[in-house]
Each structure stands twice: as C-alpha cells, then as structure tokens.
Design a protein around this motif. Structure first.
Motif, PDB file in Angstrom:
ATOM      1  N   PRO A 279     -29.171  22.144  -0.827  1.00  0.00           N
ATOM      2  CA  PRO A 279     -28.236  23.234  -0.529  1.00  0.00           C
ATOM      3  C   PRO A 279     -29.005  24.516  -0.247  1.00  0.00           C
ATOM      4  N   PRO A 280     -28.730  25.195   0.872  1.00  0.00           N
ATOM      5  CA  PRO A 280     -29.451  26.444   1.181  1.00  0.00           C
ATOM      6  C   PRO A 280     -29.267  27.468   0.065  1.00  0.00           C
ATOM      7  N   LYS A 281     -30.344  28.182  -0.258  1.00  0.00           N
ATOM      8  CA  LYS A 281     -30.276  29.258  -1.232  1.00  0.00           C
ATOM      9  C   LYS A 281     -31.334  30.283  -0.888  1.00  0.00           C
ATOM     10  N   ASP A 282     -31.242  31.441  -1.489  1.00  0.00           N
ATOM     11  CA  ASP A 282     -32.082  32.562  -1.092  1.00  0.00           C
ATOM     12  C   ASP A 282     -33.546  32.367  -1.464  1.00  0.00           C
ATOM     13  N   MET A 283     -33.808  31.743  -2.596  1.00  0.00           N
ATOM     14  CA  MET A 283     -35.183  31.560  -3.056  1.00  0.00           C
ATOM     15  C   MET A 283     -35.613  30.114  -2.859  1.00  0.00           C
TER      16      MET A 283
ATOM     17  N   PRO B 203     -39.228  29.377   6.709  1.00  0.00           N
ATOM     18  CA  PRO B 203     -38.082  29.799   7.513  1.00  0.00           C
ATOM     19  C   PRO B 203     -36.801  29.924   6.700  1.00  0.00           C
ATOM     20  N   ASP B 204     -35.795  30.460   7.356  1.00  0.00           N
ATOM     21  CA  ASP B 204     -34.450  30.465   6.812  1.00  0.00           C
ATOM     22  C   ASP B 204     -34.136  29.060   6.287  1.00  0.00           C
ATOM     23  N   PRO B 205     -33.584  28.947   5.060  1.00  0.00           N
ATOM     24  CA  PRO B 205     -33.400  27.616   4.454  1.00  0.00           C
ATOM     25  C   PRO B 205     -32.384  26.709   5.136  1.00  0.00           C
ATOM     26  N   THR B 206     -31.768  27.189   6.224  1.00  0.00           N
ATOM     27  CA  THR B 206     -30.913  26.278   6.994  1.00  0.00           C
ATOM     28  C   THR B 206     -31.744  25.450   7.970  1.00  0.00           C
ATOM     29  N   TYR B 207     -33.053  25.756   8.045  1.00  0.00           N
ATOM     30  CA  TYR B 207     -33.970  24.953   8.854  1.00  0.00           C
ATOM     31  C   TYR B 207     -34.770  24.041   7.919  1.00  0.00           C
ATOM     32  N   TYR B 208     -35.102  22.861   8.413  1.00  0.00           N
ATOM     33  CA  TYR B 208     -35.746  21.873   7.552  1.00  0.00           C
ATOM     34  C   TYR B 208     -37.075  21.355   8.090  1.00  0.00           C
ATOM     35  N   LEU B 209     -37.373  21.645   9.329  1.00  0.00           N
ATOM     36  CA  LEU B 209     -38.601  21.158   9.952  1.00  0.00           C
ATOM     37  C   LEU B 209     -39.267  22.356  10.614  1.00  0.00           C
ATOM     38  N   TYR B 210     -40.546  22.635  10.253  1.00  0.00           N
ATOM     39  CA  TYR B 210     -41.189  23.829  10.814  1.00  0.00           C
ATOM     40  C   TYR B 210     -42.707  23.688  10.786  1.00  0.00           C
TER      41      TYR B 210
END
Length: 574
Positions: free
Chosen positions: A183-187, A150-157
């Motif tokens: 820290p959120p990042k694109d990769m 998921p988008d790196p602003t999410y941490y549980l999936y």
C-alpha cells in the motif's frame, strides 16, 4: 590488530558480549535439549529465505531471532534488485542477464568472484518467480527518470547508476529496482515487510519452527572444528515474563530508531531506551534459561551487520561516526562475532555504505558540489552511495552544493510544489533554511565557507564551460545534466556528514568471509568451517563494495537460499 584493522580475535574489544565457542569431543558428548537439521540464527530477509528454501528441500528447520523476526529487511524500502525479469517484460522493458552483469561489475568490483556475480545475475529472474510463488507481489508500473526513490505509486525504477552517461557506454540501462507490492505511504521504511511477511507465512506452512525472543549465545564446536550446535538463551514461550520482555524490547527498539544518534534531542530517546533495556535485563536475569540445540547439518548466521554497535563502527570506520544507522538494534555485530569464535575470518569490516542523497530535489545534482578546498570531486548525478563513499573516504565527509539565484528558486519550487515524500522534502527544507550561506559574489561565498576564493572561482568557471559544452567534464558528467552558475546572489548548501538535519544514512556491508559456492564461513587460510554458514549482512556479499538500492535485499535472498541448498545436498549425502 589483524590485516583488517580488527581487534585480536578473543580480545575484549571484539568479543565484548559473545563467549568463545564451546568445544566438545563429539556430538554424543553433549546433552541436547532440542535438535534440527538446519538452525538459522536471525530471521530477516536472509534467514527466512534460507528457511523456506531448506524446508522446500525436506529439511527440518528451526529458526531463532532475538526479537520477532523481519530484521532490517522488514524495515527497508522494499526494493529488490533484479534484471531480465517477467516484471520488466510486462512493463515493455528490454533487459538481460548479460547487461545486468556488465553493469553490476562496475559497482561490485572485487567484492565477490566474477563467477558468483554471474550466478547472482543468472538466477535473478528465477528469484523473482520464486518470491512470487511464495506470495511476494510485484508491479510493473515504471518510473523511467533518475531518482533515489520514486513516488510510492511506482514499483519499477532505476535504483542505480545505469542512467549515467559513462555507465551507459558499458551496459544498456534498464530499471532494475523492483519495489515489492505494498500500500502506498509517505515513508518507504517498512515496505520490506511485504517480502519477509509472505516468506514467513510460507515457511510456517512448510513446517519451519520459528522461535522469537530467543538469543543465540554460543556456538558448539567438536574436535574436528565442525560447528554442531549452539547454546541459546530464552524465557519460556508464552509466559508473563516472556510477554513483558517482548513488549519492553519492542519499545526500546522504537526509541532507538526514532532519531539519528547525532540529531538534536536524540540523547533523550536513547536515554529512555537505555532505561527500558535495563528493565529487559532484569527480566532476562531472573527468567531466562539456557538450552543446547543440535544442528545436524548446519547453522546459518544471518543476524545482520553491526551499524547499531557504535563502538564497533568507531573501531573499524570512525569517519562514519556521525552517520545515521540504517537498520535495527539487532544489527550489533553479534552474528559476526559468533562466527569469529569458531575461527571464521572477516572481510571489509571498515567498508560502510554511506548514502548522501541529493536527488530529490532534482535541482541539486545539476549544480557542482565542492570539498573543503573548493574543488569538485564526483559526478553529482551518481547514486547516493557513490557520493557518500567518495565524500567520507577521501573528502573528510565534506560537501557543499553551489547554487545561483535560479538554482535556489527552482529548489524551493520543487520542495513546495513537487511530488516529494516527507522524508525527502522536510530534511531538504531544514537544510536550505539552516545549513546554507548566501553571498553576492562567488568570492564572498568562498570566504564564508573558509575556502580560497580563487579556487572556488576557477571551479565555477570550469563547471560553466563544461555545462555549456565547451569542454568535457573531467568527472564525466554530461552537459545535459549541468546547469551553469549564472546570476547571483550565490548560495552554498551544506550536505556534509556533519549536517544532522540532512542525515547521511549508513549501513555496514562487511562481515564473515564465506566460500562463495556454498556460503560456508571460511577461516583465514581459506578453508571452510564445516557446519557453519553466513548470509545477508552477516557475510561479505554482492553489495560489499558500492551499494545500489535493492542489492542487499536481493543478496539476502540469494545468499540465504545458497546456504540452504548446500545444507540440503549435504543432508542427502549423509
């Protein structure tokens, strides 16, 4: 060849760069340069977990690494698989060890004994707390839909197949992929350092001695067959030669992981890497010295798998030759080969986890994927490792997604306007542009793919009937996850392993067989080798069947701590 299809132990194909174990009568017959209670070879996720656990239990620990530590764990997406945790509870998510066990049994199969899998699940909540105690951060913000990452602003999936309708009949679904706080990042590559980094700091605080740029060269075995130490090669720490080797080796590693080996232009980066490695070899030849290290209670081999040893991959699993190596250049099989020299048995060496990600874009798994004969072969909503396993093991690495006009339009809309990361968006765009075909009819598309038109037509008709709820899908896919193929034109999207624009990531999951209660390496007859342990991807473990995201990192922690506990108990009884 043995039953694993491996080269004969001791043959040039197997021990190409690892000498046979050094046999001595007893420890007192060796002039040791250094000693420790527990010596760890490879300081990635498994090695640093073993070090921290052992040091907490009062052992004198020495860890060595051919590079600077971190291993493949530091380079991964930072996902830790766990259930029944405080993080889930904080998110208001109900889960339990029992549900985790029932689900994982469907993926793990017979890779480990049921008792081991149950212990893995039962200790899962405690492992999260142990990691927290040592500075690893977690976050309860949950993404509840199916996605590979998921988008790196999410941490549980949901990092697995637990949302799949067939799996939900077996166990209640829950998001068990715990991405470490970062820290959120694109990769996603590199998030794992937020686990190995804090653990390394704790290890240092606990007195663990860490020796980077130090290569384990040879095991030392006494007359009883016990491993009592090892020979290492290193340049004196802090010298100009040591610093130069470190700098050059890091440069070579970056070049070797810059592009997939089969990607256009990769021959240039690998060529440059080889030139740098030639300089490293000259420095080593001139400045490296040999030392003998006494391991009073055990040696743990946690040096990764062998996905970067391409001849070794070809030997055991040639169908994955075109896959993208997932890991780092230290994953060359040297830890496995070291264990073999002491009599260690290997298992599942031909088992490679291949990840064919087709979600995102979310449109793709709603459409059928066919083989070279035009027939479907898997529920397209399953986790990417399930798809990759079926594709490479039984379908000759072939997969074509079949889209209609609406499917193509929805795909482009998501690729340009959806919240995707670069590593998800860019390969899919290239594939849509350069690895797709178009035709006004299904039959015309089949001809362009070299498929029998009648077969593809029947496949599409059956798929549409299942999508409309008229029949049950024979592959178990839910009608709500299926989009009928309606108005043309029609398109194929090549997601085969041969599509180097959409690399299929691969990692080895076989290795040394271990006694599952202790983590000790075992011989072919099942007897344990005293003083020799293996952990992480150097060993057969929890994730050595069908992979789900986070399972390797959690198995590294589980197996590393297991080995340390056994060594500590052995030391207490000595």
């Amino acid at each position: 060849m043995n039953s694993e299809g491996a080269a004969r132990p001791g043959s040039p194909e197997w021990f190409s760069q690892v000498p046979e174990a050094l046999h001595v009568s007893e420890a007192d017959a060796v002039q040791w340069d250094e000693s420790a209670d527990f010596v760890i070879v490879g300081y990635g996720g498994a090695g640093v977990s073993a070090a921290v656990e052992a040091a907490e239990r009062g052992l004198d620990v020495l860890a060595i690494d051919r590079f600077d530590g971190g291993g493949s764990t530091a380079m991964n997406g930072g996902v830790y698989y766990a259930g029944g945790t405080s993080v889930q509870e904080e998110a208001g998510i109900e889960d339990s060890v029992e549900e985790m066990y029932k689900y994982l049994k469907t993926e793990v199969g017979d890779a480990v004994q049921d008792e081991t899998l149950r212990e893995f699940c039962e200790t899962s909540p405690e492992s999260i707390e142990w990691l927290k105690k040592h500075g690893v951060g977690f976050n309860s913000r949950a993404y509840m839909k199916k996605i590979n990452y998921p988008d790196p602003t999410y941490y549980l999936y949901h990092s697995d197949n637990s949302l799949n309708e067939a799996r939900q009949k077996i166990a209640r679904s829950a998001p068990r992929g715990h991405r470490v706080q970062a820290p959120p990042k694109d990769m996603p590559t590199g998030y794992g350092v937020y686990l190995t980094g804090p653990l390394s700091k704790s290890a240092e605080d606990l007195g663990v001695r860490f020796r980077p740029q130090c290569e384990a060269r040879q095991l030392i075995v006494d007359d009883t067959g016990s491993v009592i130490g090892l020979v290492v090669l290193e340049i004196p720490t802090g010298t100009p030669a040591w610093e130069e080797r470190r700098k050059l080796q890091a440069r070579a590693n970056r070049l070797m992981t810059l592009l997939p080996p089969t990607f256009p232009g990769a021959f240039l980066t690998y060529g440059m890497a080889n030139k740098v490695l030639a300089k490293v070899a000259k420095i080593e030849e001139k400045h490296r010295v040999s030392k003998r290290i006494r391991a009073r209670h055990g040696v743990c081999l946690s040096a990764g798998g062998f996905i970067f040893n391409r001849p070794m991959v070809h030997h055991f699993a040639p169908q994955y030759d075109l896959g993208l190596p997932l890991g780092q250049p230290g994953d060359d099989g040297s830890g496995i080969r070291l264990g073999q020299t002491a009599g260690g048995a290997v298992g599942r060496m031909g088992k490679i986890s291949a990840w064919r990600g087709i979600n995102p874009p979310d449109t793709f798994p709603h459409y059928p994927m066919v083989n070279a004969e035009g027939k479907r072969y898997i529920d397209e909503t399953l986790y990417m490792a399930n798809i990759g396993d079926e594709m490479c093991e039984r379908q000759d690495g072939v997969g074509f997604l079949i889209l209609d006009k609406a499917g193509k339009k929805a795909t482009w809309r998501e690729l340009f306007f959806g919240k995707l990361m670069g590593f998800q968006r860019n390969p899919a765009i290239l594939t849509m542009m350069m690895r797709s075909k178009k035709a006004s009819t299904i039959e015309g598309l089949a001809k362009k793919l070299g498929i029998d038109p009648g077969t593809l037509r029947r496949t599409v008709e059956h798929y549409n009937r299942a999508a409309r709820g008229e029949i049950a899908d024979p592959l178990g896919k839910s009608a709500k996850d299926m989009s009928p193929i309606a108005e043309g034109p029609y398109y194929s999207v090549d997601v085969s392993i041969t599509n180097n624009l959409l690399p299929m990531t691969t990692m080895t999951v076989g290795g040394l067989k271990v006694e599952e209660r202790s983590g000790r390496v075992i011989r072919e007859d099942g007897s344990p080798i005293d003083g020799l342990y293996a952990a992480g991807r150097t060993a057969v473990g929890i994730c050595s069947n069908i992979y789900v995201s986070g399972l390797s990192m959690s198995d590294c922690v589980f197996s590393g701590r297991r080995a340390a506990r056994h060594v500590a108990a052995k030391a207490d009884g000595a």
